[in-house]
Structure formats: structure tokens, C-alpha cells
Design a protein around this motif. Sequence first.
Motif, mmCIF file in Angstrom:
data_model
loop_
_atom_site.group_PDB
_atom_site.id
_atom_site.type_symbol
_atom_site.label_atom_id
_atom_site.label_comp_id
_atom_site.label_asym_id
_atom_site.label_seq_id
_atom_site.Cartn_x
_atom_site.Cartn_y
_atom_site.Cartn_z
ATOM 1 N N ARG A 56 0.841 -1.211 0.000
ATOM 2 C CA ARG A 56 0.000 0.000 0.000
ATOM 3 C C ARG A 56 0.871 1.254 0.000
ATOM 4 N N GLU A 61 -4.289 6.222 -5.688
ATOM 5 C CA GLU A 61 -5.303 5.710 -4.770
ATOM 6 C C GLU A 61 -6.360 4.818 -5.430
ATOM 7 N N ALA A 62 -6.954 5.260 -6.527
ATOM 8 C CA ALA A 62 -8.025 4.474 -7.160
ATOM 9 C C ALA A 62 -7.496 3.118 -7.634
ATOM 10 N N GLU A 64 -4.822 1.503 -6.443
ATOM 11 C CA GLU A 64 -4.484 0.703 -5.268
ATOM 12 C C GLU A 64 -5.726 0.108 -4.617
ATOM 13 N N GLU A 65 -6.768 0.907 -4.454
ATOM 14 C CA GLU A 65 -8.008 0.417 -3.843
ATOM 15 C C GLU A 65 -8.573 -0.753 -4.634
ATOM 16 N N ALA A 69 -8.612 -4.825 -3.496
ATOM 17 C CA ALA A 69 -9.957 -5.392 -3.314
ATOM 18 C C ALA A 69 -10.141 -6.705 -4.071
ATOM 19 N N SER A 76 -10.361 -6.842 -12.480
ATOM 20 C CA SER A 76 -11.251 -5.718 -12.164
ATOM 21 C C SER A 76 -12.093 -5.313 -13.366
ATOM 22 N N THR A 81 -7.976 6.395 -13.542
ATOM 23 C CA THR A 81 -6.999 7.209 -12.820
ATOM 24 C C THR A 81 -6.595 8.364 -13.736
#
Length: 92
Positions: A56, A61-62, A64-65, A69, A76, A81
Motif C-alpha cells: 500500500r 489511490e483508485a 491501489e483500492e 480489493a 477488475s 486514474t
Amino acid sequence: MASEQIHVRHILVEHQYELEDVKRKLDQGEAFESLAQKFSTCPSKRQGGDLGTFGRGRMVEAFEEAAFALKVGETSGPVRTRFGYHLIQRLS
């Protein structure tokens, strides 16, 4: 305590419609690595989109999240981003 490390590969394109086309090809059985080599705009495309292992705080951020997940082996949906649109596949 060491932070969780994950291993992912991704495909990066400029527009969401391009990513939807790539996702369709993936769903039809084309290999993630060859799609990354063919369509990704990221330099990682030479390695089939492989970004290696990271913890992390290393990615935007987007991204990594979404990556954290995912379950191992999962891919995904579109992740937006500042770089464009990503499909992310978790390897470990």
C-alpha cells in the motif's frame, strides 16, 4: 508488522470504450498478457502488463483500492486514474 504485498498486472488505455473492447476479448478467452502487449499504453506492456509486487502507498489511490480489493486470479472492471483506464488482474 510487514504490510500486505500483492502482485498485479494491468492494461492501460486512454478511453473507457477501448477498455470495454479489451475486456470483451479477455472474456472471449484471449490471454491477458497478449492483450496487454497489444493494447496497453503503459511501458509494462512489454512484460504482459506485469507491475510486480507492491504494498500500500505505492500506486495512485483508485488503482491501489481496486487492486487490493481483488481476490487472487480476479480481474477488475474499468478503473479510472489520471493516467487513463485500467483493467487490473491480481496474481498473488
